[in-house]
Structures are given as structure tokens and as C-alpha cells.
Design a protein around this motif. Structure first.
Motif, PDB file in Angstrom:
ATOM      1  N   CYS A  50       0.678  -1.274  -0.051  1.00  0.00           N
ATOM      2  CA  CYS A  50      -0.107  -0.059   0.099  1.00  0.00           C
ATOM      3  C   CYS A  50       0.856   1.164  -0.163  1.00  0.00           C
ATOM      4  CB  CYS A  50      -0.904  -0.020   1.115  1.00  0.00           C
ATOM      5  SG  CYS A  50      -2.194  -1.218   0.960  1.00  0.00           S
ATOM      6  N   LYS A  51       1.941   1.316   0.656  1.00  0.00           N
ATOM      7  CA  LYS A  51       2.855   2.206   0.703  1.00  0.00           C
ATOM      8  C   LYS A  51       3.454   2.688  -0.535  1.00  0.00           C
ATOM      9  CE  LYS A  51       7.148   4.128   2.785  1.00  0.00           C
ATOM     10  NZ  LYS A  51       8.179   3.732   3.648  1.00  0.00           N
ATOM     11  N   LEU A  52       3.757   1.577  -1.557  1.00  0.00           N
ATOM     12  CA  LEU A  52       4.227   1.579  -2.551  1.00  0.00           C
ATOM     13  C   LEU A  52       3.109   2.308  -3.688  1.00  0.00           C
ATOM     14  CD1 LEU A  52       6.276   1.335  -5.242  1.00  0.00           C
ATOM     15  CD2 LEU A  52       5.553  -1.187  -5.223  1.00  0.00           C
ATOM     16  N   LEU A  53       1.899   1.840  -3.700  1.00  0.00           N
ATOM     17  CA  LEU A  53       0.634   2.296  -4.405  1.00  0.00           C
ATOM     18  C   LEU A  53       0.583   4.015  -3.943  1.00  0.00           C
ATOM     19  CD1 LEU A  53      -1.759  -0.559  -4.226  1.00  0.00           C
ATOM     20  CD2 LEU A  53      -0.434   0.144  -6.050  1.00  0.00           C
ATOM     21  N   MET A  54       0.604   4.327  -2.676  1.00  0.00           N
ATOM     22  CA  MET A  54       0.445   5.704  -2.437  1.00  0.00           C
ATOM     23  C   MET A  54       1.514   6.479  -2.992  1.00  0.00           C
ATOM     24  SD  MET A  54      -2.281   6.424  -0.380  1.00  0.00           S
ATOM     25  CE  MET A  54      -1.769   8.081   0.390  1.00  0.00           C
ATOM     26  N   ALA A  55       2.928   6.096  -2.910  1.00  0.00           N
ATOM     27  CA  ALA A  55       3.994   6.749  -3.601  1.00  0.00           C
ATOM     28  C   ALA A  55       3.791   6.939  -5.164  1.00  0.00           C
ATOM     29  CB  ALA A  55       5.234   5.792  -3.190  1.00  0.00           C
ATOM     30  N   LEU A  63       0.785   6.566 -13.946  1.00  0.00           N
ATOM     31  CA  LEU A  63       1.169   5.123 -14.305  1.00  0.00           C
ATOM     32  C   LEU A  63      -0.112   4.300 -13.634  1.00  0.00           C
ATOM     33  CD1 LEU A  63       4.719   5.003 -12.794  1.00  0.00           C
ATOM     34  CD2 LEU A  63       4.048   4.651 -15.011  1.00  0.00           C
ATOM     35  N   LEU A  64      -1.023   4.917 -12.900  1.00  0.00           N
ATOM     36  CA  LEU A  64      -2.233   4.170 -12.296  1.00  0.00           C
ATOM     37  C   LEU A  64      -3.308   4.445 -13.237  1.00  0.00           C
ATOM     38  CD1 LEU A  64      -1.656   4.533  -8.574  1.00  0.00           C
ATOM     39  CD2 LEU A  64      -0.788   2.640 -10.082  1.00  0.00           C
ATOM     40  N   ILE A  65      -3.211   5.518 -14.038  1.00  0.00           N
ATOM     41  CA  ILE A  65      -4.675   5.815 -14.951  1.00  0.00           C
ATOM     42  C   ILE A  65      -4.613   4.644 -16.179  1.00  0.00           C
ATOM     43  CG2 ILE A  65      -5.589   7.427 -16.441  1.00  0.00           C
ATOM     44  CD1 ILE A  65      -4.093   9.571 -14.989  1.00  0.00           C
ATOM     45  N   ASN A  66      -4.824   3.781 -15.715  1.00  0.00           N
ATOM     46  CA  ASN A  66      -5.033   2.504 -16.768  1.00  0.00           C
ATOM     47  C   ASN A  66      -6.341   1.567 -16.337  1.00  0.00           C
ATOM     48  OD1 ASN A  66      -4.349  -0.736 -17.168  1.00  0.00           O
ATOM     49  ND2 ASN A  66      -3.202   0.447 -18.779  1.00  0.00           N
ATOM     50  N   ALA A  67      -7.268   1.218 -17.242  1.00  0.00           N
ATOM     51  CA  ALA A  67      -8.400   0.647 -16.734  1.00  0.00           C
ATOM     52  C   ALA A  67      -8.465  -0.654 -16.140  1.00  0.00           C
ATOM     53  CB  ALA A  67      -9.334   0.554 -18.086  1.00  0.00           C
ATOM     54  N   SER A  68      -7.538  -1.397 -16.724  1.00  0.00           N
ATOM     55  CA  SER A  68      -7.398  -2.800 -16.424  1.00  0.00           C
ATOM     56  C   SER A  68      -6.796  -2.952 -15.388  1.00  0.00           C
ATOM     57  CB  SER A  68      -6.613  -3.695 -17.603  1.00  0.00           C
ATOM     58  OG  SER A  68      -5.233  -3.167 -17.699  1.00  0.00           O
ATOM     59  N   LEU A  69      -5.693  -2.081 -14.891  1.00  0.00           N
ATOM     60  CA  LEU A  69      -5.091  -1.997 -13.552  1.00  0.00           C
ATOM     61  C   LEU A  69      -5.953  -1.515 -12.474  1.00  0.00           C
ATOM     62  CD1 LEU A  69      -2.426  -2.338 -12.220  1.00  0.00           C
ATOM     63  CD2 LEU A  69      -1.789  -0.022 -12.634  1.00  0.00           C
ATOM     64  N   ALA A 140      -8.508   5.471  -1.571  1.00  0.00           N
ATOM     65  CA  ALA A 140      -9.027   6.887  -1.561  1.00  0.00           C
ATOM     66  C   ALA A 140      -7.999   7.683  -2.652  1.00  0.00           C
ATOM     67  CB  ALA A 140      -8.821   7.557  -0.286  1.00  0.00           C
ATOM     68  N   ALA A 141      -6.777   7.300  -2.411  1.00  0.00           N
ATOM     69  CA  ALA A 141      -5.708   8.214  -3.465  1.00  0.00           C
ATOM     70  C   ALA A 141      -5.954   7.581  -4.833  1.00  0.00           C
ATOM     71  CB  ALA A 141      -4.402   7.786  -2.913  1.00  0.00           C
ATOM     72  N   ILE A 142      -6.480   6.446  -5.186  1.00  0.00           N
ATOM     73  CA  ILE A 142      -6.614   5.840  -6.570  1.00  0.00           C
ATOM     74  C   ILE A 142      -7.768   6.470  -7.155  1.00  0.00           C
ATOM     75  CG2 ILE A 142      -7.285   3.581  -7.803  1.00  0.00           C
ATOM     76  CD1 ILE A 142      -5.287   2.303  -5.995  1.00  0.00           C
ATOM     77  N   LEU A 143      -8.967   6.606  -6.167  1.00  0.00           N
ATOM     78  CA  LEU A 143     -10.299   7.030  -6.650  1.00  0.00           C
ATOM     79  C   LEU A 143     -10.074   8.511  -6.939  1.00  0.00           C
ATOM     80  CD1 LEU A 143     -12.769   5.689  -4.014  1.00  0.00           C
ATOM     81  CD2 LEU A 143     -12.350   5.036  -6.601  1.00  0.00           C
ATOM     82  N   ALA A 212     -10.699   4.904  10.986  1.00  0.00           N
ATOM     83  CA  ALA A 212     -11.853   5.718  10.876  1.00  0.00           C
ATOM     84  C   ALA A 212     -11.693   6.945   9.798  1.00  0.00           C
ATOM     85  CB  ALA A 212     -12.381   6.409  12.189  1.00  0.00           C
ATOM     86  N   LEU A 213     -10.191   7.651  10.082  1.00  0.00           N
ATOM     87  CA  LEU A 213      -9.882   8.563   9.276  1.00  0.00           C
ATOM     88  C   LEU A 213      -9.724   8.134   7.902  1.00  0.00           C
ATOM     89  CD1 LEU A 213      -7.410  10.126  11.687  1.00  0.00           C
ATOM     90  CD2 LEU A 213      -9.764  11.196  10.915  1.00  0.00           C
ATOM     91  N   ALA A 214      -9.184   6.994   7.725  1.00  0.00           N
ATOM     92  CA  ALA A 214      -9.083   6.446   6.432  1.00  0.00           C
ATOM     93  C   ALA A 214     -10.454   6.147   5.749  1.00  0.00           C
ATOM     94  CB  ALA A 214      -8.156   5.065   6.325  1.00  0.00           C
ATOM     95  N   LEU A 215     -11.119   5.630   6.212  1.00  0.00           N
ATOM     96  CA  LEU A 215     -12.502   5.206   5.915  1.00  0.00           C
ATOM     97  C   LEU A 215     -13.493   6.540   5.351  1.00  0.00           C
ATOM     98  CD1 LEU A 215     -13.845   2.894   8.536  1.00  0.00           C
ATOM     99  CD2 LEU A 215     -13.850   2.077   5.925  1.00  0.00           C
ATOM    100  N   LEU A 216     -13.129   7.680   6.270  1.00  0.00           N
ATOM    101  CA  LEU A 216     -13.733   8.974   5.768  1.00  0.00           C
ATOM    102  C   LEU A 216     -12.764   9.539   4.558  1.00  0.00           C
ATOM    103  CD1 LEU A 216     -13.830  10.518   9.340  1.00  0.00           C
ATOM    104  CD2 LEU A 216     -15.729  10.247   7.796  1.00  0.00           C
ATOM    105  N   ASP A 217     -11.659   9.285   4.385  1.00  0.00           N
ATOM    106  CA  ASP A 217     -11.005   9.319   3.176  1.00  0.00           C
ATOM    107  C   ASP A 217     -11.535   9.025   2.004  1.00  0.00           C
ATOM    108  OD1 ASP A 217      -9.109  11.288   4.634  1.00  0.00           O
ATOM    109  OD2 ASP A 217      -7.424   9.629   4.731  1.00  0.00           O
ATOM    110  N   VAL A 218     -11.712   7.626   2.121  1.00  0.00           N
ATOM    111  CA  VAL A 218     -12.645   7.072   0.908  1.00  0.00           C
ATOM    112  C   VAL A 218     -13.999   7.679   0.628  1.00  0.00           C
ATOM    113  CG1 VAL A 218     -13.350   4.913   0.116  1.00  0.00           C
ATOM    114  CG2 VAL A 218     -11.333   4.711   1.501  1.00  0.00           C
TER     115      VAL A 218
END
Length: 328
Positions: A50-55, A63-69, A140-143, A212-218
Motif C-alpha cells: 500500500c505504501k508503494l501504491l500511495m507513493a 502510471l495508475l491511469i489504466n482501466a485494466s489495472l 482513496a488516493a486511487i479514486l 476511521a480517518l481512512a474510511l472518511l478519506d474513501v
């Protein structure tokens, strides 16, 4: 070795930024290899993944703007919001390192020959909370950067899971809540054992300030700034989320029922929840929780809506309580 490699990859992603674009195809293949297995089964490296995805979302979101990914990332991260105990998972428990030792331990747990000690149970719960926090932050970051690529079916799955977590953790009747409200054991017998255990696990997750803070971020990312192609949410669903956010605010304000952490953790959750709630209310005129009989009439013809089933009731010592089988 794998942990060091993931840590190094995250640091390189932060430092390289747009220099990663020429290697985008290779980076996406690496991510696909990492998400081949469910996140909870990779608990030793889940937070590093998850840290790598956030980075990547912060340094080079292209790099993450890919529909299949994105189609694979959303269910991969969403799976972290399921309590390990609900599916009999034992992957979060500490134990031997070898495959043979793992098989023996799993066989012993499934056969009931080994009981989980309170220390091991708390350790497993702490690992799950940490993984859920990291997964929700990454989701949340991916959304935020790829919302138009998230299919409507997946947005529906995210909303359904969030409603289930918040409803079960804050509102749904459990043995403890019914016993407390009735002052006896008759109410405790009303709630089913499996549902009560799941609701208790979600209650502890909602009581964890970081989770709870992470759920609120989503939730904030779901109702972010409108963008072309992003799935909209109907007023009935927005109203349901607002009511659940109010329950979260009340739970953390009262500081009862769960461990809310030290310092001002409960206050930070309350302030963040109020901020998210106000943003949701600013985009929806319907602010009350729809009743089961009128929810279908109020649902918008466009966007994702929510339907509340007819609530069945049981009588406990002359009082009327919602049936524990209803999970919201």
C-alpha cells in the motif's frame, strides 16, 4: 528481502517522479504481480504494498491511469475491509515460517485443537487494523486520480462495503448492545453469534482513530469534485452516508464502546467526519435517512442509489427491537 525491495521501490517512486513514465509498462506488470494474491494473505508485506501504491499516486499518478489495472486494484484493496475471522482466515496469525509449519498450524486451527490466546487475538486485530488503514488510504488516493476509470459496478461495491462496515460497527444490534439496552441476558440471546462477532470486529475498526480517518478519506473521494465520466451517487445514498457519518461522530464524541486512542485522536476523527459530512450535504438536498417504504421512491433515476429492506422485528421482554439478522 521482499520487504526491503518494496521499501526501496517506494523510495524510488518518490524520488523518480515523472522519470518513471518511460518504464510505465514494467511498473504496471510489477504491480499486477503484487496483487495476484488477496491483500490479507500477504499481511507481512501488505502495508509496504500500500505504501508503494500511495507513493505512485503522489509522485506519478499517470502510471495508475489504466482501466485494466484499476479494475484489479479496487477489489484487491477493498478485500482488506473484511474481518479475517469472518472467513476463517488464519493468515494474520503469527506462526512458523515454513510451508509445512503453516499447513500444520492451519489444520490445528480448523480442527479446533488450538485456541487463540487473547494476546494473539489482539495482535491479529492490530495487524488487520493497520492493513485496513493502509488499504483505505491507497483506495482513496486511487479514486482521487482515476475516478472516471472506476466502473459503476465497482463504485457500487465500494459503497456497499462502506455502508456494511459503518452500519455493522456503529448501528447494527449486537449481543453487547442489546444486553446493555435491555439490562439482561435476554437481549444478548437475540443477536446471532456469527453476526455479533462480525459486528464487534467492525465496531473495533470504526473505533480505531486511524482506520476511521481512512474510511472518511474513501467517502470523501467518492463524493469529490464532479468529473467527466465519474459515477455519481443518488441523494438516497448520500443521505444514508450522512446518517452513518453522524453515528461515527457521536461514537467518537462520546468516547465510549471502543478504544479511540490516546491524545486528541477522537477529536480529529470528529472534526474530519464533520468536514466530510458538510461536503456531502453541500451536494445533496436530501439530508434525512430515507425510510424503508420510501427509499425506492426517493432514489434518483441516475447514479448509484440505496434501497433499505423492510425491517423485521422481534419482541424481547415486551419491547420491540430490530432483528439482528438485518445487516443494513
Amino acid at each position: 528481502v521482499a520487504a526491503c525491495a518494496l521499501e526501496l521501490a517506494a523510495e524510488l517512486a518518490v524520488a523518480a517522479r515523472s522519470a518513471l513514465l518511460p518504464h510505465g509498462a514494467m511498473v504496471r506488470r510489477w504491480i499486477e504481480l503484487l496483487i495476484n494474491r488477496p491483500l490479507l494473505t500477504q499481511w507481512r508485506h501488505a502495508e509496504l504494498i500500500c505504501k508503494l501504491l500511495m507513493a505512485l499516486t503522489q509522485s506519478c499518478p499517470a502510471l495508475l491511469i489504466n482501466a485494466s489495472l484499476v479494475d484489479r486494484l479496487v477489489p484487491f484493496l477493498l478485500g482488506a475491509l473484511q474481518p479475517p475471522e469472518a472467513e476463517g482466515k488464519s493468515s494474520l496469525n503469527s506462526g512458523g515460517e515454513t510451508k509445512q509449519g503453516t499447513r500444520k498450524r492451519k489444520h490445528a486451527e480448523l480442527s479446533g485443537s488450538s485456541a487463540q490466546t487473547p494476546v494473539a487475538r489482539d495482535s491479529c486485530q492490530g495487524r488487520w487494523h493497520a492493513i485496513a488503514r493502509s488499504a483505505c488510504s491507497s483506495l482513496a488516493a486511487i479514486l482521487a486520480c482515476s475516478a472516471p476509470l472506476v466502473r459503476q459496478q465497482q463504485v457500487s461495491s465500494i459503497c456497499e462495503r462502506l455502508v456494511h462496515v459503518l452500519w455493522s460497527g456503529l448501528v447494527a444490534p449486537t449481543s453487547d448492545r442489546l444486553a446493555a439496552s435491555e439490562g439482561g441476558e435476554a437481549g444478548a440471546a437475540t443477536a446471532g453469534g456469527g453476526h455479533s462477532a462480525t459486528a464487534a470486529a467492525f465496531g473495533r475498526l470504526c473505533g480505531d482513530a486511524g482506520a476511521a480517518l481512512a474510511l472518511l478519506d474513501v467517502m470523501d473521494a467518492l463524493q469529490g469534485c464532479p468529473r467527466l465520466g465519474a459515477t455519481s451517487l443518488a441523494p438516497s445514498l448520500v443521505s444514508a452516508f450522512v446518517a452513518l457519518i453522524n453515528s461515527l461522530i457521536a461514537a467518537h464524541s462520546a468516547r465510549c464502546g471502543w478504544s479511540l486512542g490516546a491524545g486528541g485522536a477522537g477529536e480529529s476523527v470528529r472534526l474530519r467526519a464533520m468536514q466530510v459530512r458538510d461536503k456531502w450535504l453541500a451536494r445533496c438536498e436530501v439530508v434525512t435517512l430515507p425510510s424503508p417504504s420510501t427509499s425506492r421512491d426517493r432514489a434518483s433515476s441516475s447514479g448509484i442509489s440505496i434501497s433499505w429492506p423492510e425491517v423485521s422485528v422481534v419482541v424481547v421482554q415486551g419491547s420491540t427491537l430490530p432483528d439482528a439478522r438485518q445487516e443494513g
